[in-house]
Write an enzyme that holds these catalytic residues in place. Structure first.
Site, PDB file in Angstrom:
ATOM      1  N   LYS A  76     -11.700  15.318  -0.321  1.00 17.34           N
ATOM      2  CA  LYS A  76     -10.961  15.669   0.887  1.00 17.34           C
ATOM      3  C   LYS A  76     -10.481  17.116   0.890  1.00 17.34           C
ATOM      4  O   LYS A  76     -10.065  17.625   1.937  1.00 17.34           O
ATOM      5  CB  LYS A  76      -9.790  14.700   1.075  1.00 17.34           C
ATOM      6  CG  LYS A  76     -10.247  13.277   1.373  1.00 17.34           C
ATOM      7  CD  LYS A  76      -9.094  12.307   1.461  1.00 17.34           C
ATOM      8  CE  LYS A  76      -9.601  10.895   1.768  1.00 17.34           C
ATOM      9  NZ  LYS A  76      -8.508   9.889   1.793  1.00 17.34           N
ATOM     10  N   GLU A 122     -11.990  10.732  -4.996  1.00 21.58           N
ATOM     11  CA  GLU A 122     -12.009  10.726  -3.535  1.00 21.58           C
ATOM     12  C   GLU A 122     -11.079  11.792  -2.974  1.00 21.58           C
ATOM     13  O   GLU A 122     -11.391  12.446  -1.971  1.00 21.58           O
ATOM     14  CB  GLU A 122     -11.612   9.345  -3.003  1.00 21.58           C
ATOM     15  CG  GLU A 122     -11.793   9.209  -1.504  1.00 21.58           C
ATOM     16  CD  GLU A 122     -11.614   7.788  -1.003  1.00 21.58           C
ATOM     17  OE1 GLU A 122     -11.131   7.640   0.124  1.00 21.58           O
ATOM     18  OE2 GLU A 122     -11.957   6.852  -1.745  1.00 21.58           O
ATOM     19  N   LYS A 146       0.850  -1.186   0.000  1.00 19.88           N
ATOM     20  CA  LYS A 146       0.000   0.000   0.000  1.00 19.88           C
ATOM     21  C   LYS A 146       0.884   1.234   0.000  1.00 19.88           C
ATOM     22  O   LYS A 146       1.967   1.236   0.603  1.00 19.88           O
ATOM     23  CB  LYS A 146      -0.893   0.029   1.249  1.00 19.88           C
ATOM     24  CG  LYS A 146      -1.666   1.328   1.427  1.00 19.88           C
ATOM     25  CD  LYS A 146      -2.374   1.376   2.790  1.00 19.88           C
ATOM     26  CE  LYS A 146      -3.015   2.756   2.983  1.00 19.88           C
ATOM     27  NZ  LYS A 146      -3.710   2.854   4.273  1.00 19.88           N
ATOM     28  N   GLU A 181      -7.914  -2.253   3.916  1.00 20.06           N
ATOM     29  CA  GLU A 181      -7.051  -1.078   4.066  1.00 20.06           C
ATOM     30  C   GLU A 181      -7.025  -0.619   5.519  1.00 20.06           C
ATOM     31  O   GLU A 181      -5.967  -0.314   6.081  1.00 20.06           O
ATOM     32  CB  GLU A 181      -7.567   0.044   3.163  1.00 20.06           C
ATOM     33  CG  GLU A 181      -6.755   1.319   3.224  1.00 20.06           C
ATOM     34  CD  GLU A 181      -7.323   2.419   2.336  1.00 20.06           C
ATOM     35  OE1 GLU A 181      -6.952   3.586   2.547  1.00 20.06           O
ATOM     36  OE2 GLU A 181      -8.156   2.109   1.452  1.00 20.06           O
ATOM     37  N   GLU A 207      -8.127  12.947  12.612  1.00 16.86           N
ATOM     38  CA  GLU A 207      -7.268  11.844  13.056  1.00 16.86           C
ATOM     39  C   GLU A 207      -6.372  12.235  14.223  1.00 16.86           C
ATOM     40  O   GLU A 207      -5.491  13.088  14.101  1.00 16.86           O
ATOM     41  CB  GLU A 207      -6.403  11.339  11.902  1.00 16.86           C
ATOM     42  CG  GLU A 207      -5.637  10.077  12.233  1.00 16.86           C
ATOM     43  CD  GLU A 207      -5.126   9.357  11.004  1.00 16.86           C
ATOM     44  OE1 GLU A 207      -4.335   8.422  11.161  1.00 16.86           O
ATOM     45  OE2 GLU A 207      -5.523   9.732   9.885  1.00 16.86           O
TER      46      GLU A 207
END
Length: 441
Positions: A432, A428, A201, A295, A251
């Site tokens: 953001k 996507e 990834k 993920e 986060e």
């Protein structure tokens, strides 16, 4: 690469005094004082603003976390302060994503690591607001700090409790880096590396320069983010008068308090619907997606393994974090650690997480360096605060931007895994940008 201390001002001892003041606009507080300026706010209700420099450190290189901690330990070795915990002196600042970061536009004034003990700090918890004045060095005295606190209190109490944020500056045009074709090429290259087995990834990011119709006040932009994203960690770091890094990140990288670490694995996302039923349908798609669950699971496993180096780890239940324009898979993670553990030890252990880098970490970092056509700077890196006990909170610098005059550079990224589609990933990433872009247009 060894760590190099850059500018360091004033070692200890630290002398600080506090007093309670009436509620005051943090934007008015910061506007009334010279740079550097800082603001931190978290969903738990703590808000801290700092201005001026009582002591500061910069560092670069692979040991920059340890360098900052060592300097802070010396600084706080002797602290003359017995006020309320909410008002205690704090070091505020953060790190660049890469340890060899060199300041350059739009990151002029942002070193690879910088922390400041503000001369004046405004801290609000619940219905209480506290003003703290700090000085550091052999010339710092209690009498001098008390006089400075009296002067600062008089100045602060003349400021308004509310300050209008004014109109949005308007966006005259945007320029992405890279463009869509170059992005697609980069994603396909990453997919080839994944297929070859070199990579599992990688998180590839983009930058978007927004040219404005009028100059932006970063403090007003942060206030508009507060109004829409109160459930996020909001931050502002303005090392100079010419630029500020700010954002509303969902986060938490790490909180350390009384020997307990709290963090979260946040990865995988879908948009919001136009109705509660549509929201629920999208959230269910998020929960059921093999790609997104995989993920997010990779992020959970990696964070848990890293924290096991520091203490006993507990992983909570996976859920969905719903924000105003996006939904994420989220898993809380905690750890019980020894009293010698500093929050910077936790930050150094976790950064960069797979949610902003990838796996294996070294291969992902190499891919990012070779693929991204811009300097990440402090984007996706730790930003926050810590105190003399080594407790503190750091967020990941996401949903963020650098504001400077009549332009703002926004940043966003997405995780690329084996079955990623370049077009879907591009769409996507654009989503953001919306938290900051919406407050400019």
């Amino acid at each position: 690469m060894s760590s190099l201390a850059g500018e360091t001002t004033a070692d200890g001892p630290v002398v600080a005094r506090s007093c309670r003041v009436a509620d005051v606009s943090y934007r008015a507080f910061l506007a009334a004082r010279d740079a550097p300026g800082f603001h931190w706010a978290d969903p738990d209700g703590l808000e801290v603003s700092g201005a001026g420099t009582a002591a500061a450190v910069t560092a670069s290189g692979e040991d920059r976390f340890a360098t900052v901690r060592a300097w802070a330990d010396d600084l706080f070795d002797a602290v003359d302060y017995d006020g309320p915990e909410a008002a205690r002196p704090r070091l505020l600042g953060g790190f660049a994503f890469f340890d060899d970061h060199e300041p350059g536009a739009p990151w002029t004034g942002f070193p690879a690591a910088q922390f400041v003990l503000p001369e004046c700090q405004l801290a609000s918890v619940g219905d209480e607001t506290w003003l703290t004045v700090a000085r550091a060095g052999e010339d710092a005295t209690a009498a001098g700090v008390e006089r400075a606190l009296a002067d600062a209190r008089e100045a602060v109490e003349s400021l308004p409790a509310m300050r209008p944020s004014g109109p949005r500056p308007g966006v005259s045009g945007t320029t992405p880096t890279p463009g869509r074709d170059e992005w697609t090429t980069g994603v396909r290259d990453a997919l080839a590396r994944i297929e070859a087995g070199d990579l599992r990834k990688v998180v590839l990011a983009t930058a978007l320069r927004a040219d404005l119709d009028a100059p932006v006040d970063p403090r007003d932009l942060l206030e508009r983010l507060r109004q829409r994203y109160s459930q996020c960690f909001r931050f502002l770091v303005a090392p100079t008068e010419s630029a500020a890094f700010l954002g509303a990140t969902p986060e938490r990288l790490a909180t350390l308090r009384d020997g307990r670490v709290e963090t979260v694995a946040l990865a995988g996302s879908v948009g919001r619907g136009d109705s509660p039923a549509e929201d629920a349908r999208l959230a269910e798609r998020l929960r059921e997606s093999d790609k997104l669950r995989h993920e997010q699971g990779v992020v959970v496993d990696t964070i848990a393994r890293r924290l096991e180096e520091l203490g006993e780890v507990a992983v909570g239940d996976r859920g969905v974090r719903t924000l105003s324009n996006i939904q994420h898979l989220e898993t809380p993670i905690s750890a019980a650690v020894g009293e010698e553990t500093h929050v910077l030890d936790v930050v150094a252990t976790l950064h960069p997480t797979p949610a902003v880098n990838g796996l294996p970490p070294a291969a992902a970092l190499d891919t990012i360096r070779e693929t991204e056509a811009f300097e990440r700077g402090w984007y996706a890196a730790p930003v926050g605060w810590f105190d003399a006990d080594g407790d503190g909170t750091f967020g990941v610098g996401l949903r963020s931007a650098v504001a400077s005059g009549d332009s703002v550079t926004l940043f966003a990224g997405n995780g690329i895994v084996a079955d990623s589609d370049p077009d879907d990933e591009w769409d996507e990433v654009q989503l953001k940008y919306r938290p900051v872009l919406d407050e400019l247009e």
